[in-house]
Design a protein around this motif. Structure first.
Motif, PDB file in Angstrom:
ATOM      1  N   LEU A  18      59.467  26.462   5.098  1.00  0.00           N
ATOM      2  CA  LEU A  18      58.477  25.157   5.621  1.00  0.00           C
ATOM      3  C   LEU A  18      58.441  24.154   5.124  1.00  0.00           C
ATOM      4  CD1 LEU A  18      55.242  27.649   5.286  1.00  0.00           C
ATOM      5  CD2 LEU A  18      56.733  27.042   7.660  1.00  0.00           C
ATOM      6  N   PRO A  19      58.312  23.071   5.820  1.00  0.00           N
ATOM      7  CA  PRO A  19      58.390  21.738   5.205  1.00  0.00           C
ATOM      8  C   PRO A  19      57.304  21.520   3.884  1.00  0.00           C
ATOM      9  CG  PRO A  19      57.718  21.617   7.543  1.00  0.00           C
ATOM     10  CD  PRO A  19      58.089  22.912   7.106  1.00  0.00           C
ATOM     11  N   VAL A  20      57.775  21.210   2.933  1.00  0.00           N
ATOM     12  CA  VAL A  20      56.594  20.918   1.908  1.00  0.00           C
ATOM     13  C   VAL A  20      55.892  19.730   1.718  1.00  0.00           C
ATOM     14  CG1 VAL A  20      57.734  22.770   0.519  1.00  0.00           C
ATOM     15  CG2 VAL A  20      58.358  20.580   0.063  1.00  0.00           C
ATOM     16  N   ARG A  21      54.829  19.668   1.474  1.00  0.00           N
ATOM     17  CA  ARG A  21      54.105  18.316   1.112  1.00  0.00           C
ATOM     18  C   ARG A  21      53.126  18.571  -0.036  1.00  0.00           C
ATOM     19  NH1 ARG A  21      53.576  20.057   5.951  1.00  0.00           N
ATOM     20  NH2 ARG A  21      51.837  20.961   5.927  1.00  0.00           N
ATOM     21  N   PRO A  22      54.035  18.566  -1.355  1.00  0.00           N
ATOM     22  CA  PRO A  22      53.313  18.951  -2.548  1.00  0.00           C
ATOM     23  C   PRO A  22      51.988  18.048  -2.736  1.00  0.00           C
ATOM     24  CG  PRO A  22      55.533  18.595  -2.759  1.00  0.00           C
ATOM     25  CD  PRO A  22      55.258  18.205  -1.529  1.00  0.00           C
ATOM     26  N   GLN A  23      51.220  18.874  -3.501  1.00  0.00           N
ATOM     27  CA  GLN A  23      49.564  18.456  -3.626  1.00  0.00           C
ATOM     28  C   GLN A  23      49.880  17.371  -4.629  1.00  0.00           C
ATOM     29  OE1 GLN A  23      47.408  21.294  -5.647  1.00  0.00           O
ATOM     30  NE2 GLN A  23      45.682  20.824  -4.728  1.00  0.00           N
ATOM     31  N   VAL A  24      49.287  15.957  -4.185  1.00  0.00           N
ATOM     32  CA  VAL A  24      49.523  14.797  -5.047  1.00  0.00           C
ATOM     33  C   VAL A  24      48.943  14.765  -6.328  1.00  0.00           C
ATOM     34  CG1 VAL A  24      50.289  13.300  -3.046  1.00  0.00           C
ATOM     35  CG2 VAL A  24      47.685  13.473  -4.046  1.00  0.00           C
ATOM     36  N   GLU A  25      47.712  15.780  -6.415  1.00  0.00           N
ATOM     37  CA  GLU A  25      47.031  15.939  -7.698  1.00  0.00           C
ATOM     38  C   GLU A  25      47.845  16.471  -8.897  1.00  0.00           C
ATOM     39  OE1 GLU A  25      44.562  15.122  -4.469  1.00  0.00           O
ATOM     40  OE2 GLU A  25      45.839  16.961  -4.596  1.00  0.00           O
ATOM     41  N   GLU A  26      48.707  17.623  -8.331  1.00  0.00           N
ATOM     42  CA  GLU A  26      49.523  18.350  -9.184  1.00  0.00           C
ATOM     43  C   GLU A  26      51.125  17.940  -9.451  1.00  0.00           C
ATOM     44  OE1 GLU A  26      48.417  21.632 -10.200  1.00  0.00           O
ATOM     45  OE2 GLU A  26      46.434  21.352  -9.272  1.00  0.00           O
ATOM     46  N   VAL A  27      51.617  17.273  -8.417  1.00  0.00           N
ATOM     47  CA  VAL A  27      52.985  17.130  -8.546  1.00  0.00           C
ATOM     48  C   VAL A  27      53.308  15.543  -8.149  1.00  0.00           C
ATOM     49  CG1 VAL A  27      55.011  17.439  -7.212  1.00  0.00           C
ATOM     50  CG2 VAL A  27      53.443  19.155  -7.301  1.00  0.00           C
ATOM     51  N   ALA A  28      54.068  15.029  -9.225  1.00  0.00           N
ATOM     52  CA  ALA A  28      54.350  13.528  -9.322  1.00  0.00           C
ATOM     53  C   ALA A  28      55.761  13.124  -8.525  1.00  0.00           C
ATOM     54  CB  ALA A  28      54.255  13.095 -10.619  1.00  0.00           C
ATOM     55  N   TRP A  29      56.680  14.353  -8.805  1.00  0.00           N
ATOM     56  CA  TRP A  29      57.904  14.023  -8.060  1.00  0.00           C
ATOM     57  C   TRP A  29      58.280  15.740  -7.858  1.00  0.00           C
ATOM     58  CZ3 TRP A  29      62.001  16.773 -10.048  1.00  0.00           C
ATOM     59  CH2 TRP A  29      63.510  16.426  -9.397  1.00  0.00           C
ATOM     60  N   HIS A  30      59.280  15.987  -6.712  1.00  0.00           N
ATOM     61  CA  HIS A  30      59.930  17.038  -6.770  1.00  0.00           C
ATOM     62  C   HIS A  30      61.245  16.926  -5.825  1.00  0.00           C
ATOM     63  CE1 HIS A  30      58.241  16.082  -2.635  1.00  0.00           C
ATOM     64  NE2 HIS A  30      59.233  17.221  -1.989  1.00  0.00           N
TER      65      HIS A  30
END
Length: 171
Positions: free
Chosen positions: A125-137
């Protein structure tokens, strides 16, 4: 409710529940609790790698090759693994992560010890990482991840889980 107020099961050296306490207290008192580590691969077999945000309670701003987190009070490892993976990746409908193994990790005074359940899941699936947890991916080929181990600063528990995973796989 803040992350430090989240209630966790407190467990013993054999992973048996012996009580419950807020996460902040668990960390401050060095109590044993439970965490999940999910290695995420995409359709091209690349591994999801990210840098944690500077606001994380434990190991802020460090790189990690796992998504995951603490297991809530009364929650199973399997349910926590799916919840954490979907939250951090910003997806829904992820296949249930496959459990691989568990080990007891000692943070050497950072936040106690935790039973670490290691999983693997494929995310197409296309990911949209949680901004509170992930600064870069990024999704990296495993060879590039291996090269970055010596270059980037990694969360110690994730690094330990990854090394155990390689041993578990016979590499």
């Amino acid at each position: 409710m803040s992350a430090s107020d989240e209630v966790l099961d407190v467990v013993d050296e054999h992973d048996r529940v012996v009580g419950q306490a807020p996460r902040g207290e668990v960390y401050a008192r060095g109590l044993i609790h439970r965490c999940t580590f999910i290695l995420v691969r995409d359709g091209q077999d690349r591994i999801f790698v990210h840098r944690r945000t500077p606001t994380k309670l434990v190991y802020p701003s460090l790189h990690d090759m796992f998504v995951g987190g603490v297991v809530g009070a009364g929650e199973s490892y399997d349910d926590a693994a799916l919840r954490e993976a979907e939250e951090e990746l910003g997806v829904s409908g992820l296949p249930r992560p496959v459990p691989l193994f568990r080990f007891l990790y000692d943070s050497r005074g950072v936040a106690g010890k935790w039973w670490s359940a290691v999983y693997e899941v494929r995310c197409e699936l296309p990911v949209r990482p949680q901004v509170e947890e992930v600064a870069w991916h990024a999704f990296l080929p495993e060879e590039e991840l291996t090269a970055r181990l010596a270059e980037w600063e990694w969360v110690p528990d994730g690094r330990a889980a990854y090394e155990r995973l390689l041993t578990w796989r016979g590499r």
